[in-house]
Design an enzyme around this catalytic site. Structure first.
Site, mmCIF file in Angstrom:
data_model
loop_
_atom_site.group_PDB
_atom_site.id
_atom_site.type_symbol
_atom_site.label_atom_id
_atom_site.label_comp_id
_atom_site.label_asym_id
_atom_site.label_seq_id
_atom_site.Cartn_x
_atom_site.Cartn_y
_atom_site.Cartn_z
ATOM 1 N N GLY A 165 88.681 40.126 47.989
ATOM 2 C CA GLY A 165 89.798 40.883 48.546
ATOM 3 C C GLY A 165 90.383 40.155 49.742
ATOM 4 O O GLY A 165 90.795 40.772 50.716
ATOM 5 N N THR B 154 93.108 38.275 50.054
ATOM 6 C CA THR B 154 94.519 37.898 50.025
ATOM 7 C C THR B 154 95.399 38.765 50.915
ATOM 8 O O THR B 154 96.566 38.448 51.110
ATOM 9 C CB THR B 154 95.062 37.920 48.586
ATOM 10 O OG1 THR B 154 94.939 39.244 48.061
ATOM 11 C CG2 THR B 154 94.334 36.919 47.704
ATOM 12 N N GLY C 260 95.254 41.979 54.372
ATOM 13 C CA GLY C 260 94.534 42.817 55.320
ATOM 14 C C GLY C 260 93.341 42.165 55.996
ATOM 15 O O GLY C 260 93.401 41.012 56.433
ATOM 16 N N ILE C 261 92.256 42.918 56.088
ATOM 17 C CA ILE C 261 91.032 42.457 56.744
ATOM 18 C C ILE C 261 90.531 41.163 56.101
ATOM 19 O O ILE C 261 90.083 40.252 56.785
ATOM 20 C CB ILE C 261 89.937 43.548 56.688
ATOM 21 C CG1 ILE C 261 90.322 44.743 57.563
ATOM 22 C CG2 ILE C 261 88.584 42.986 57.126
ATOM 23 C CD1 ILE C 261 89.397 45.950 57.398
ATOM 24 N N TYR D 283 85.988 58.434 47.635
ATOM 25 C CA TYR D 283 86.042 57.217 48.458
ATOM 26 C C TYR D 283 84.844 57.171 49.415
ATOM 27 O O TYR D 283 84.179 56.134 49.530
ATOM 28 C CB TYR D 283 87.366 57.170 49.235
ATOM 29 C CG TYR D 283 87.463 56.010 50.178
ATOM 30 C CD1 TYR D 283 87.622 54.713 49.702
ATOM 31 C CD2 TYR D 283 87.412 56.201 51.557
ATOM 32 C CE1 TYR D 283 87.719 53.635 50.571
ATOM 33 C CE2 TYR D 283 87.513 55.136 52.436
ATOM 34 C CZ TYR D 283 87.672 53.849 51.931
ATOM 35 O OH TYR D 283 87.761 52.785 52.804
#
Length: 182
Positions: free
Chosen positions: A12, A14, A16-17, A149
């Site tokens: 992940g 690409t 944000g964090i 979530y």
């Protein structure tokens, strides 16, 4: 240059964090490998991180893609020093409107994907390596509209604890971060 001569995977990575982490790791001297699914984000990340970064299209919920990521890391770098399992999705809704598809999608990406990507890169992790899981503050809080979530992020926190106990003998550290809303 704390990460000079280190290889770091950021799932992940690409946006944000994940992307911010990849940029920081590069500044500290690491060779970075980032994964993502969206073609536009993959292209933008490659442009931001430069040609030295390995940017891999991978669906975080796919075990086959997890295997592909591990093989590409092994082929290009021969091993791995840091695995930041950051890929995840945040979707919310009232508990009574939860569908099987919604539930399976969140658990597929946030739990199954994280678990199997970790398993696939474990043989590549060098002694002294580090695994970092991205959970969330909701792993301990009961906020409305976050039941599924929150459960996925509690599972991530639990994995961090058990993986840490299992991998300490191999010289691999395991940590979890639990950011709030970003």
């Amino acid at each position: 240059m704390k990460l000079q001569n280190k290889v770091a995977l950021i799932t992940g990575g690409t946006t944000g964090i994940g992307l911010a982490t990849a940029q920081l790791f590069q500044q500290e001297g690491a060779q970075v490998v980032v994964t993502g699914k969206n073609p536009a984000n993959l292209k933008a990340a490659q442009e931001k991180l430069g040609p030295q970064a390995l940017v891999i299209e991978a669906d975080a919920a796919s075990i086959a893609d997890s295997e592909k990521v591990a093989k590409e890391i092994e082929t290009r770098f021969g091993g791995l020093d840091i695995a930041f399992l950051n890929a995840g999705i945040a979707q919310f809704g009232p508990v009574e409107s939860t569908t099987e598809e919604f539930y399976d999608h969140l658990f597929g990406v946030n739990v199954k994907g994280l678990f199997f990507q970790t398993l696939k890169v474990l043989p590549l992790l060098r002694t002294g390596g580090s695994v970092i899981f991205n959970s969330s503050v909701v792993n301990q809080r009961g906020w409305a509209m976050t039941s599924v979530y929150s459960a996925t992020k509690a599972a991530v926190r639990s994995f961090a604890r058990t993986f840490a106990a299992e991998l300490v003998g191999k010289g691999i550290r395991v940590n979890v971060i639990s950011p709030g809303p970003i």
